[in-house]
Enzyme design. Structure first.
Site, short mmCIF file in Angstrom:
data_model
loop_
_atom_site.label_atom_id
_atom_site.label_comp_id
_atom_site.label_asym_id
_atom_site.label_seq_id
_atom_site.Cartn_x
_atom_site.Cartn_y
_atom_site.Cartn_z
N ASN B 100 0.82 -1.23 0.00
CA ASN B 100 0.00 0.00 0.00
C ASN B 100 0.84 1.27 0.00
O ASN B 100 0.67 2.15 0.81
CB ASN B 100 -0.99 -0.01 1.18
CG ASN B 100 -0.29 -0.02 2.54
OD1 ASN B 100 0.88 -0.40 2.63
ND2 ASN B 100 -0.99 0.39 3.57
N ASN B 286 -5.22 -0.97 13.19
CA ASN B 286 -6.18 -1.79 12.48
C ASN B 286 -5.55 -3.13 12.14
O ASN B 286 -4.55 -3.16 11.44
CB ASN B 286 -6.62 -1.07 11.18
CG ASN B 286 -7.85 -1.69 10.59
OD1 ASN B 286 -8.60 -2.37 11.30
ND2 ASN B 286 -8.06 -1.49 9.30
N ASP B 313 3.53 -5.74 11.51
CA ASP B 313 2.61 -4.71 10.98
C ASP B 313 3.17 -3.32 11.33
O ASP B 313 2.44 -2.40 11.67
CB ASP B 313 1.19 -4.87 11.52
CG ASP B 313 0.17 -4.08 10.69
OD1 ASP B 313 0.58 -3.47 9.68
OD2 ASP B 313 -1.01 -4.07 11.06
#
Lengths: 323, 449, 218
Positions: B100, B286, B313
């Site tokens: 992303n 998230n 993450d």
């Protein structure tokens, strides 16, 4: 007490102190000269990121009656709408010399951010943050209810809590900051609270709250509450499938004429109607109910000024070093 | 101690004296020409630099299956250079850089760019993850084959940050990656159930008035995906599992022989949604921080192998995206420089995992999932010298302002953590020595560019 | 509010039997005599009870005002004590609000006849700097327009900081600024109040100053 962010933070003693101080403020509001010099030379900033003329003018009147200087900062059309951050806005207010910031914001927790960061030293008053809390609304509701109960019982309201009282709160609990603040405050003061709503408009986890929950308004009324608080239902909830139609909502959870007629039964003869406003007449409450002598709506507005005077006085009169 | 900047042929050799291999048996490790030349009781060869590893644990270099390096596009948040420095300091020798970025890593061009940035930086293997769908939009498959065949040799594909929520598209992706021995790493989040979601839906969100992110939004996607993986006979990886219910579904899927692997983040192994009561967005992430019951279930699952790996993450953000209202704040936490310490605290010191199992969950299995052949290898003679020395007795306090990552958004700021990375060897070269960055891996190829 | 009936003869002998800390300068009987004298002075100065309103300043000024009102009623049968006495809270008018911990206000209660064109006698226990009375005068202005304002105090201890003087004084009490004057009254300090309370008194407490020697206190 340095800030008022949530009614959950209040002890019974804190809450009663605010209500008792509000009683004295109310006496001033009944006088010819409705002004006290207590906050002379202090500055209150009303920092409103969300439009709410009602709450803003209530705080403005409260601050002015205590002789504070008031600066109204509406975020719309200001640097905030040009992308200024809450941090920069806060630091600007600090530089201006704000002693208290009354903040209304669509984001839950925005007042906490102001209070807990080092962006600003001023006392922070939460005037409604997202779907979190609206503590001064709950305080004025408690004040209104306490006065009503004292009147019925013929006892002085000053010093009293709400032990033994039963309040039914009806409507969109999920999105209501008023409901949250009231549940914590009313139960802290000893009252029993029953929430009544369609299951879709109750928060996940509500069973852990210190109150009863019902889907049936008629059943809740049969329990002879001392007050019924009707919450506003926003029509846009209908489009999100929280309930099938406004007509069905109104029939099941509204205080319509038929349901209001039950208020003439002997068990409900002293029951009052509270509403934080603005009302959606014909949806959650009928005009007959809203305009009846049971409705405390206008008293709530008047009491709002007294309660906000009390809060500003108690937070601001002493400088930080002595607070 | 410093290392020379000479070419690999002339690279110095290192003798790691008395390291506890996987926390167990003590041995000396000789590193020569990028490989582990010998293991055992070794006399220092002439010219070899000796590293005193007494009291240190030797593990294969850590491999992160889930890293956000932000480059290209958000170089203000992180770059391949700063992110891979952070990785080296955290004991990593390889990271999988999520897709992303901006532009999205959905073409061979972008993944090759990230790959070459990683080689040029020289701190770790930067292994790009390719997007599953064009622009992460969830509408059309990205050119998975081109990315797989590119110089970046992409094997892991993920729309992480977004869920591949369309069941038909997910099925096609699972089928298609089989042609390249690839894996789809799913960010399991049913979008309709989480519109506007700000934190775990539960007792705390009810009080805070923040829109909830219900566990079922994760669990329903995982349940669907394991059944799809079974149906088409493909390989599925579940990113950042966060709920007890997800653990149950994955346990069931594995018992049925479904080819699924699962990952948990360090922060989900420790922190809970109680922290959100502060409204400090450093705790906004998230999937969101869940409850203590979820934390316990995740620890148990990592211990019993239901969850295979720890993925950081690592999601750095510029300070202005965190110094704001909760609802406006970006989601994500940094993690590369704290992951091993958090795993030591939550899993090793609680007796749930030994260091051997940590090596499996943080190096061997992640390398296998990402098909990173030279990584996650045994600490044995002839193997590539990707390894890390950890001082498990050390204690340190997390201070984001001195970390190598650009992100200041560590949820562990101010906490005391156990375990310190003393040295990281990447292809036989010390990227970290004495707990500090040394020099990147020298690459003649870069000089000629 | 406790009654003031218990005052007077019955407790006169108790004062020195259970001596409170500090030096007692007014006993219960002394206080009662002082109030009786002040009541007569007020009537005399006003040439009768006409238009008199007694406003006590919380906390201990109010019970003193009530006692004075009863004494006026005793002296002149046309006076109804309850109708001429009230309480004037000055919290919001203090000039030291920001220097002190937050104070909760007390109620202000005026007699039903109001204060416009009345002769208002402010009643307080101790007159010291004069700042309390300054605040009371400001508070009064916001409530109405009395014809005359007078001041009655039980004790005047000096050390004025403002050009204010009392019209009626129970006792002039020269003190050092370091000393504390302690007034204890049944209505406030009796049941549920000061646990060491036995009867009305005024005492002077020596400064609790670490570096002052015992000899100096005497």
């Amino acid at each position: 007490m340095k800030h008022l962010l949530s009614t959950r933070d209040l002890t019974p003693g804190d809450a009663i102190r605010i209500l008792d101080t509000a009683e004295e403020m109310a006496a001033v509001n009944d006088r010819e000269v409705r002004k006290l010099p207590a906050l002379r030379g202090r500055t209150v900033v009303n920092l409103f990121f969300e439009d709410s003329t009602r709450t803003r003018i209530s705080f403005e009147a409260a601050a002015k009656r205590l002789s504070a200087d008031v600066i109204n900062f509406a975020a719309k059309g200001s640097s905030v709408s040009k992308g200024e951050s809450l941090k920069d806005t806060a630091q600007t207010l600090e530089a201006i010399g704000a002693d208290a910031v009354v903040i209304r914001h669509s984001a839950a927790g925005a007042p906490h951010r102001l209070a807990m960061t080092d962006w600003i030293n001023a006392a922070v008053v939460n005037a409604g943050d997202g779907t979190h809390e609206h503590p001064t609304q709950a305080l004025l509701d408690a004040f209104t209810l306490r006065r009503h109960l004292s009147k019925v019982a013929g006892t002085p309201s000053t010093g009293a809590d709400l032990a033994g009282a039963h309040v039914v709160i009806v409507g969109d609990i999920l999105h209501s900051r008023v409901a949250r603040s009231n549940v914590w405050l009313l139960t802290t003061l000893g009252a029993r609270v029953t929430l009544v709503a369609p299951p879709t408009l109750l928060p996940f986890g509500v069973e852990q709250w210190p109150c009863a929950v019902s889907y049936d308004l008629d059943e809740a009324l049969a329990d002879a509450p001392d007050a019924v608080m009707m919450l506003r239902v926003q029509a846009e909830r209908m489009n999100a499938s929280y309930f099938p139609s406004t007509a069905e909502y109104s029939r099941l959870w509204g205080l319509g004429d038929e349901r209001f007629a039950r208020f003439s039964e002997p068990e409900l003869k002293d029951t009052v109607i509270l509403h934080p406003g603005p009302m959606v007449r014909g949806l959650e409450i009928s005009s007959v109910a809203a305009d009846s002598d049971r409705s405390q709506v206008l008293r709530q507005v008047a009491n709002g000024v007294s309660v906000r005077m009390a809060v500003l006085y108690l937070l601001m009169s002493a400088k930080e070093s002595t607070r | 101690m410093t290392a020379s900047n000479a070419s690999p042929e002339a690279a110095p050799s290192y003798l790691l004296r008395g390291a506890a291999l996987y926390g167990g048996e003590r041995a000396d490790l000789l590193i020569e020409a990028g490989r582990i030349a010998a293991v055992g009781a070794i006399a220092a060869p002439a010219g070899a630099r000796v590293v005193d590893a007494d009291g240190l644990v030797a593990l294969p270099g850590l491999v992160d299956v889930h890293t956000h390096l932000r480059e290209p596009g958000r170089e203000d948040a992180e770059t391949v250079e700063t992110g891979s420095r952070a990785a080296a300091l955290g004991g990593y020798t390889a990271v999988h850089a999520m897709a992303n970025s901006n532009p999205v890593a959905d073409t061979a061009g972008v993944v090759e760019q990230v790959h070459s940035l990683g080689r040029r930086a020289g701190w770790v293997d930067v292994r790009p993850v390719g997007a599953v769908t064009v622009g992460l939009a969830g509408e059309q498959l990205a050119e998975i084959g081109a990315m797989a065949d590119s110089a970046a040799r992409v094997r892991m594909f993920s729309d992480d940050g977004m869920c591949v929520h369309d069941p038909v598209l997910m099925r096609r992706a699972l089928e298609y990656v089989k042609a390249f021995d690839g894996v789809v790493a799913q960010h399991a989040q049913e979008p309709r159930l989480t519109a506007g979601a700000q934190m775990n839906e539960g007792a705390v969100s009810a009080v805070l008035g923040l829109p909830g992110w219900p566990a079922v939004a994760e669990e329903s996607i995982i349940a669907r995906d394991v059944l799809l993986a079974q149906h088409v006979g493909s390989r599925l990886h579940v990113c950042h599992v966060s709920t007890a219910g997800s653990v149950e579904i994955i346990r069931w899927a594995k018992s049925r022989g479904i080819n699924v692997t699962a990952e948990v983040t360090p922060h989900h192994l420790w922190l809970t949604d109680e922290l959100v009561r502060s409204y400090d967005p450093v705790y906004k992430v998230n999937p969101p921080l869940r409850t203590q019951d979820d934390v316990e279930a995740l620890r148990t699952a990592l211990a019993d192998g239901t969850i295979d790996v720890v993925g950081t993450d690592h999601a750095p953000h510029p300070s202005e995206h965190k110094e704001c209202e909760w609802a406006q704040a970006a989601m994500g936490m940094t993690g590369l420089e704290t992951a091993l310490s958090v795993v030591q605290h939550t899993m090793v010191e609680s007796g749930l995992l030994d260091w051997r199992a940590v090596a499996r969950a943080m190096s061997e299995v992640p390398a296998h999932i990402g098909r990173a052949g030279d990584q996650g290898r045994p600490l044995a003679e002839g193997e590539p010298a990707n390894l890390v020395l950890v001082d498990p007795a050390a204690r340190w306090v997390v201070n984001p302002s001195v970390q190598a990552t650009k992100g200041r958004n560590s949820p562990f700021a101010g906490r005391e953590l156990p375990g310190r990375v003393v040295a990281t060897f990447f292809r036989g070269h010390p990227t970290v020595l004495d707990g500090a960055l040394n020099e990147p891996y020298p690459q003649p190829a870069v000089v000629t560019r | 509010m406790a009654s003031a009936e218990a005052d007077g003869e019955a407790t006169r002998t108790a004062a020195r039997a259970h001596a409170p800390s500090g030096r007692v300068v007014l006993s219960a009987a002394d206080i009662d005599r002082a109030l009786t004298r002040i009541a007569h002075e007020i009537l005399e100065a006003n040439k009768g009870p006409e238009d008199i309103v007694l406003l006590g300043i919380p906390r201990r000024g109010y019970p003193l005002a009530v006692r004075l009102a009863r004494k006026l009623a005793a002296a002149d049968p046309t006076v109804v004590a309850e109708q001429i006495v009230g309480q004037l809270d000055i919290t919001m008018f203090r000039d030291d609000l920001s220097r002190q911990p937050t104070r909760s206000p007390s109620p202000t209660r005026l007699p039903s006849q109001g204060i416009d064109n009345k002769v208002v006698v402010l009643v307080d226990d101790v007159l010291y700097s004069g700042r309390t009375i300054r605040a009371a005068l400001d508070a009064l202005v916001d409530l109405g327009r009395p014809r005359i304002v007078r001041l009655a105090v039980l004790v005047d201890r000096g050390h004025r900081e403002l050009p204010i003087r009392a019209d009626h004084v129970g006792k002039n009490l020269p003190t050092s600024a370091a000393e504390k004057v302690r007034v204890r009254l049944t209505e406030i300090d009796g049941e549920g109040g000061d646990p060491e309370f036995t009867e009305d008194h005024v005492a002077i407490e020596a400064p609790r100053d670490e570096d002052s020697t015992e000899g100096e206190i005497q």
